[in-house]
Structures are given as C-alpha cells and as structure tokens.
Motif scaffolding. Sequence first.
Motif, short mmCIF file in Angstrom:
data_model
loop_
_atom_site.label_atom_id
_atom_site.label_comp_id
_atom_site.label_asym_id
_atom_site.label_seq_id
_atom_site.Cartn_x
_atom_site.Cartn_y
_atom_site.Cartn_z
N LYS A 1 11.22 10.62 -32.55
CA LYS A 1 11.70 9.25 -32.72
C LYS A 1 10.78 8.46 -33.65
CE LYS A 1 14.11 8.76 -28.29
NZ LYS A 1 14.12 8.11 -26.98
N ARG A 2 9.48 8.71 -33.56
CA ARG A 2 8.53 8.00 -34.45
C ARG A 2 8.71 8.42 -35.90
NH1 ARG A 2 7.76 7.29 -28.98
NH2 ARG A 2 6.19 5.69 -28.57
N SER B 1 10.98 14.54 -28.06
CA SER B 1 11.68 13.36 -28.60
C SER B 1 10.74 12.21 -28.92
CB SER B 1 12.76 12.89 -27.62
OG SER B 1 12.20 12.53 -26.36
N ASP B 2 9.61 12.11 -28.21
CA ASP B 2 8.66 11.02 -28.47
C ASP B 2 8.14 11.08 -29.91
OD1 ASP B 2 8.78 9.95 -25.91
OD2 ASP B 2 7.29 11.34 -25.14
N GLN C 1 20.21 18.84 -30.70
CA GLN C 1 20.20 17.77 -31.71
C GLN C 1 20.77 18.24 -33.04
OE1 GLN C 1 16.47 15.72 -32.17
NE2 GLN C 1 16.14 15.55 -29.97
N ALA D 1 12.44 6.78 -36.84
CA ALA D 1 12.62 5.33 -36.79
C ALA D 1 12.42 4.64 -38.15
CB ALA D 1 11.69 4.72 -35.74
N ILE E 1 18.65 11.91 -33.04
CA ILE E 1 17.21 11.93 -32.75
C ILE E 1 16.82 10.66 -32.01
CG2 ILE E 1 14.90 11.95 -33.77
CD1 ILE E 1 16.04 13.58 -36.08
N MET E 2 17.35 9.52 -32.43
CA MET E 2 16.97 8.24 -31.84
C MET E 2 17.44 8.09 -30.39
SD MET E 2 15.09 6.92 -34.11
CE MET E 2 14.79 5.38 -33.23
N TRP E 3 18.54 8.73 -30.03
CA TRP E 3 19.00 8.60 -28.64
C TRP E 3 18.60 9.80 -27.78
CZ3 TRP E 3 24.06 8.45 -31.59
CH2 TRP E 3 24.64 9.71 -31.72
N SER E 4 17.84 10.75 -28.34
CA SER E 4 17.43 11.93 -27.57
C SER E 4 16.34 11.55 -26.56
CB SER E 4 16.92 13.02 -28.49
OG SER E 4 15.73 12.62 -29.14
N TYR F 1 6.88 0.46 -31.35
CA TYR F 1 6.14 1.66 -31.75
C TYR F 1 4.86 1.28 -32.47
CZ TYR F 1 10.31 4.53 -30.82
OH TYR F 1 11.37 5.17 -30.23
N LEU G 1 11.17 -1.75 -31.66
CA LEU G 1 11.07 -0.66 -30.69
C LEU G 1 9.71 -0.61 -29.99
CD1 LEU G 1 12.81 2.20 -32.73
CD2 LEU G 1 13.77 0.94 -30.79
#
Length: 872
Positions: free
Chosen positions: A833-834, A829-830, A257, A837, A821-824, A745, A743
């Motif tokens: 992404k939070r 990655s969980d 990344q 986002a 990061i958003m497409w990893s 979340y 998303l």
Amino acid sequence: MLPKLIEFSARNKFLVMICVAAALAVAIWSIQHISLDAIPDLSDSQVIVYSQWDKSPNIMEDQVTHPIVSSLLGIPGVKAIRGFSDVGVSYIYVIFKDGTDITADRSQLSEYLNRVLPHLPKGVKTQLGPDATGVGWIFQYALVDKSGKHDLQQLRSFQDHNLRNALQSVPGVAEVASIGGYGTQSTVSGVSDLDGQGDVVVGTVIMRFGENALNVINSVKAKLQEVKKSLPDGVEIKITYDRSQLIERAIANLRHQLIEEMLVVSLVILLFLWHFPSAFIPIITIPIAVILSFIPMLGMKLTSNIMSLAGIAISMGVLVDGAIVQMENVYKHLERWEAGGRKEDPQEICLKALKEVGPAVFFSLLVIAVSFFPIFTLLDQEGRLFKPLAWSKTFSMAIAAILVVTLNPALRMWLLRFKTKYYSEVEHPISRVLFHLYNPVCRFVLTYPKHVIAAAVALFLATIPVYLKLGSEFMPPLWEGDILYMPVTTPDISVPAAMKLLQSEDKIIKSFPEVERVWGKAGRIDSSTDPAPLSMMETTILLKPESQWPGHISHEELINQLDGALQIPGSTNAWTMPIKNRIDMQSTGIRTPIGIKIFGHDIKTIERIGIQVEKIVKDIPGTRNVYAERTGLGQSMLRDENGLLAGYVYVDVAGRDIGSYVDEAKKAVDENLQLPQGYQLRWSGQYENMLRVRDRLKVVLPLTIFIITILLYMNTKSMVQTGIVLLSVPFSLIGAVWLLYALGYNVSLAVWVGMIALMGLDAETGVLLLLFMELSYKEAKARNQMNTDRQLKEAIIQGAVRRLRPKLMTVAAAFVGLLPIMWSIGAGSDVMKRIAAPMVGGLITSFLLGLLVYPAIYYLWKSKFELKGKLK
C-alpha cells in the motif's frame, strides 16, 4: 529501426506468434521451477566465531573476545564485528559488506583467526559457527507427552540423539538446536515454556545461508512424518513456529491481487474501446508479459516473493499502455478508412497507424522500465528488499515494450481477417461524454493560458507544507501474522526465577482469545546463532486467523492490549515479529525500533550513562518502553563492538513516527547529558537504516530524473518538449503527498519506491499528452492550416480533446490496476500500500493538471516562440 521491426512483425505475423508461443512454454516451465519465499533474503553475510572456556564474562572479554575482535578488524570487506562475553562462552559475529561470498568470507576469516589462536589462553576452544544466521530460524517444534510416561530428561535425550540427527540430514538444514528438558538444573541451554504449562523440550531448525526456506521447511515436515512412528509412546510434536505459513499466505495474497488486477484492467479496456478485436490485444498482452517475466527472474535466481511479485503488480495497469495507444490509433485510422469508402488496402492503413505511434510508445514504456534502475544502487537491507521488485518490474515493462513492436503488430494484422464495423469516435458513449466535458475546459485554458499555469504553480507550492507534516520511518512493518514478545529483566536473575516469570507471562498471553499458541524461552538455545542471556526472554506468539478474532481489532491494538496486561515489575517489554527481529538483530544488534549504543572503556561508566539516557528518554511522547542494560550484582554478559565495550538502551516506540521521535529525543539527550571524555553515543536500530537510506536517496532521485530526461530527449529530439513532459513530475507530487497525508502514511523507503515508480508513469503520461497534440499540429501544418491563432488553437483542441480517450484509457488502466493493492488486507499489504499510494494519488493530479496545463504551455510555446510573427 523500430518502424522496420514493426513492419517485419506485421508482415511475418505467424513467425512472431510461433516465437512468442515457444517463449511462453519456457516461461511456464520457469514458473514451475522458481523458488517461493515470503520476502527476499535480507540477511547480511555473517560468520560466527564461537569460543568456550569456563571463566567469568570479564575474563572472557579481556582474554578471548577482545583479542579475537582486534585481530579480525583488518579483514577486507568487514562492515561490523560484535562480540558477546558470557559465563564460559564468547560469541563474535563478523558481518561483511554487500557483494561478498559467504564461502570466501569463511575461508578468509579462518586465515585471520589462525593467527590469533596460538596467543589465546590454554583451554580455550574456538571454532567457526554453522553456515547460518539467526535469520535462518525457520521452524520450531515442541515434544509434548500428555500421557505422563516420560519425564523431560527422557524427551531431551530423544530430541538430541534421535530427532535432531534425523532432521540435520535434511538438505538445506545447517543445524537443529535444542532447549529445555533439564528443568532448573542447568543454565547452559536456558529454560523453555509452552502455553504457560511449564518446561518443555523444543527443537529449532536453522536453515543454511542462502537456501530456500519453503523447500527446506517442506523437507523437514516430510522427515517429521517419517520419524513419527519412532516417537516414544504418548509423545506428540507440536509446531511452535512455521515460517512456511507466512510464505504461503503472502504468495496466495499476491496471486489473488494479480488476478484481480488483470480482470479490472481488462474491463476498463473493453469499456473504453467498445470494440473486441481492438481490445483483445491489450487484454492478451497482460498475461503474456507477466508470464514471460518469470524467464529472466529464474535466470537471475530471484525467488517468487512479496517484493518480486509486487514489481509485477504495480506494473500491471501500465503493461498495456503501449498496446492501448497502438490499437486506439489503428482503430482511428480504420474508422477514417471506412468513412472514406474503404478505398485503400487496410493492411497498409493498419501498418501506417502502428508505425506512427510505435516508437513513442516503445520509448514511453522503456522510460518506465529504466526509471527503476536507481533502485539497484540501494545497499544493505534496503537493497536486498527492493532489488527483486525493481528487477521484476523492469523485466515486465521491458517485455511489454518488446511486445509493442513485435506481437502487437502481428496480432493486429491477423485480426484484420475478422470483418467488423468501425464506429466514429463521436458515436462512442464514453467519448461523447468526455468531449462534452473537456471541450469547453480546453477552450478556456487556451483563452487564459498564463492564469492556468499560475494556478498550477500555486497549488504545487501549497503542497510543500503538507509534505513537511508527514512523518518519517525506515520501512512500514511487514505484518508476519505472528508476534515476538521480548521482555528484559534484571541480569542477575536466577534460573528458577526466570522459569517462574516466563511461565506467568505465557499464561497471561495464552488467555487472550486471539492467541493460538505461546512458546517462550529465557536464555539461549544450544546454538552459536543465539547469544541471548538468561535475562532476555523471547516469546513467540502464534495467532489465530483474524476471522476468528472476537473484537475485530488491529494488530497494533492487540499488541497494546498485551503490553498493558504484561506490566510486570522488574521487567521491561519490547514487541516485534520473528523474522523482523532476526534481521534487525543481525544488521544493527538492536531488537527495538530505536536503540542507543554507548561506547567506552569502563562497563560501569557505560551503565551509568545508559541509566541517565533511559530517564531522559522515558518522558518523550511516544515512548512505550525503554530499558538500559544493567550489569547487576551477578556476572552479566558484556558487549564488544568493533573493539570497544558497548552498552545498549532499547526504546520501543508506539503511536509516533521514528524520524520526529528521534529528533526530539536526541535534542533532549544533548541538552541533559554530559558525556565523559572518551565515551560516545550512537543512535541505531531502524533510525540508523533510515539515515543511510536518506543519504542514498539524495543521489538516487536526481539520478532517476537525469535518466528519464536523457531518454525523453532521445525520443523527442527537443529540450522544450522534454521539459514539458517533465512538468508532470511536480503535478503528480501534489496528489501523491495529499493522499499520503489523508491515509496517515509516513514517508518511508517503500513510499519513495512508489515515488520513483510514479516518475516513470509521469513521463509516459506526459509523452502521450504531448504526442497527440504534436501529431495534430503536424497534420494541420501539412494541410497548410497553421496560419492564424485560431487554427493553432483548433489543432491543439483536436489533439487534446478528440484524442482524450486513449490518454484517459491508459491512465484509467494504471489507476484501476493499483486499486486491488489499496483495498488488500493480506500478508504484505502494508508494504504494498505504501508503494501504491503515491502512484494512485499522483496519477490523478498528474493527468488532470496535464489536461489543463499542457495545452496552455504548448500553445504559448508554439505561438510565442516557434510561430512568433507567423500567425495572423
């Protein structure tokens, strides 16, 4: 001071470059020597008191566990004491608050323990457990003999007398615990199964507290290679759990990344500047700032893990903001110099441009760095998780701010030796499009400023109901790549029945095509770090790489399918992951997302209350499984927490956020349960952590805004300008909330960390949006062109429209830097992404609304207050 430092660096460029080169050499050495791990060490400082006496659980509780727990309650710094009384054994786990030293904790506890030992019954053997916790279970292996030459007792003997001794000599290993090998003849060590094939001898390597997991595992593997020659003929070692795989996957994913971010950010800079000498400085700033940040990381003894690298990752696009603005401003001045016939000294032109924006840029980067300071106020598990991220982000941003006033001016002066042509901004293809689009919009805004501001306020108000619809949780799950299945059965189960149940469960799990290996145990391993009764089973499920999964299903879908296949009468399921389970069990004692603790003085009454709670909770939407502990007909383990008898109700939740679930469940329990006098309930597990974080954030968030406000005022020397800059915060919340909603979340601590990071970005965005309007306003005033309302509007348009490119470039670099990061999809990655986002969504609305609202507010401020009565 800052202008003088910029001038010194510009005039002593080679000295500065030599200093940076020396620092890079130190940084490369630091990278080679920094420790690697998957996540920061989240374990509490814990000391175990282990007692043996051949008595029933009731007698152990009354005469051993309870007296010891009562005597230890007064130890300074103790957060919780949990006792477990079983047949012939007592386990007491003393958990200390943050900031204590494990060596001092053990010494202090020994002193208190010595006071009570003389008063215990004769025959009780009490000792401190190893310098380790359940979180230290880092590696497990099974001894398998497919040749049939050796029986299980022989394998167990080899494990206990040969292999265990060899591995315990490895630096960093606290103990090597065994299980299995005695069939159904012993209940001391529990029973074990591999792939549904029956009993097997297994060793668990337990790491010493505070050691580096990857280093210890690699040393253990090297030792296993050495002893392979001495294995009995036909015997092989099969790995049943290896944490190093998660560590290596996580680091590789973050490294990938970071490289992606560097490339895409560099591409954005080249595209916008369209001038390689000017683009070279921001591009080279990225790797230099990243590499140099490892020096303080090593000095702070931080490990290179998901969270510390995440701090660098979310900063990547912002690291170059200062360099971008500086170089764009230099380019602008050199463009005018070239258009004017190149009459002045270009070095002086360049220096003037650097000093013009240098202090503001330095402060904007400093605001981003300092805005993360409130993260350091977090405590317990959340503090240990996010402080490495806060440190690495702060280090990288602070280094970038230093480079803005040292290396960047030096490089810019050095690049003047290369003769290049400076084109007018209107000739730039991107600038022409930007001017064409934004010019009429800006003029409309200045014509109807109050309407624009009112529309922005309405949009913010419309976002509030959307935020209230978001769910809440403590932390998003960090997918470890392995699953831990933890069913509970009746407490009076026999050893043969437990072995049969365990084997049948493992056979079902092994039949799934996504599963590589299954190792399960019922009862405890031969270690004081494991108090599990025979009725509690733990099955570690090693999964194949997701590329080999036939159905391309999600992790949660796989768990739901496994749960559906394992609906066995008399057994209640719970699903988690190995590291997560060890951390949860240590911090709260609850292995499921939600737990309900019942405290009182009579275990039968506690059991009856627990069964009532189970019946109430099982009908709440989102309940996957619920189980209240039973005493059964036989002798079952008793719990003691802070001197009171305790019973647990375990609740496994799926398809629903924890916050709303507990709110509904608590209401149902309050309405349908009447507690006897002297008994109490406490909701625990992740929910307990979530409440603690919520209370902490009530202090942290205002503190963040206060710090940012102070720094902005130090830079602007104007409360009005500071207030205007802070308006970007509500603007950014609009995009952040809507993207989180889109998303799906939940609001978690990871999301709030992203929000705090966004506040720093907001301040920088606001500073830059305001900076160029203020510069244009002052230039017009110096030329005596601030006499009419039209001249004021033209000055604002000049600062807003004609200087749109550097502002858009900084936002685009930050935005594009977050996209990898958003497409990893890899390890970590969980959580990443939070964090990213809210920053992605917030950057969009903060910038767009800033382009619309800032000129309107700036115009009203100047025309209605500062220049009131002076404009024609």
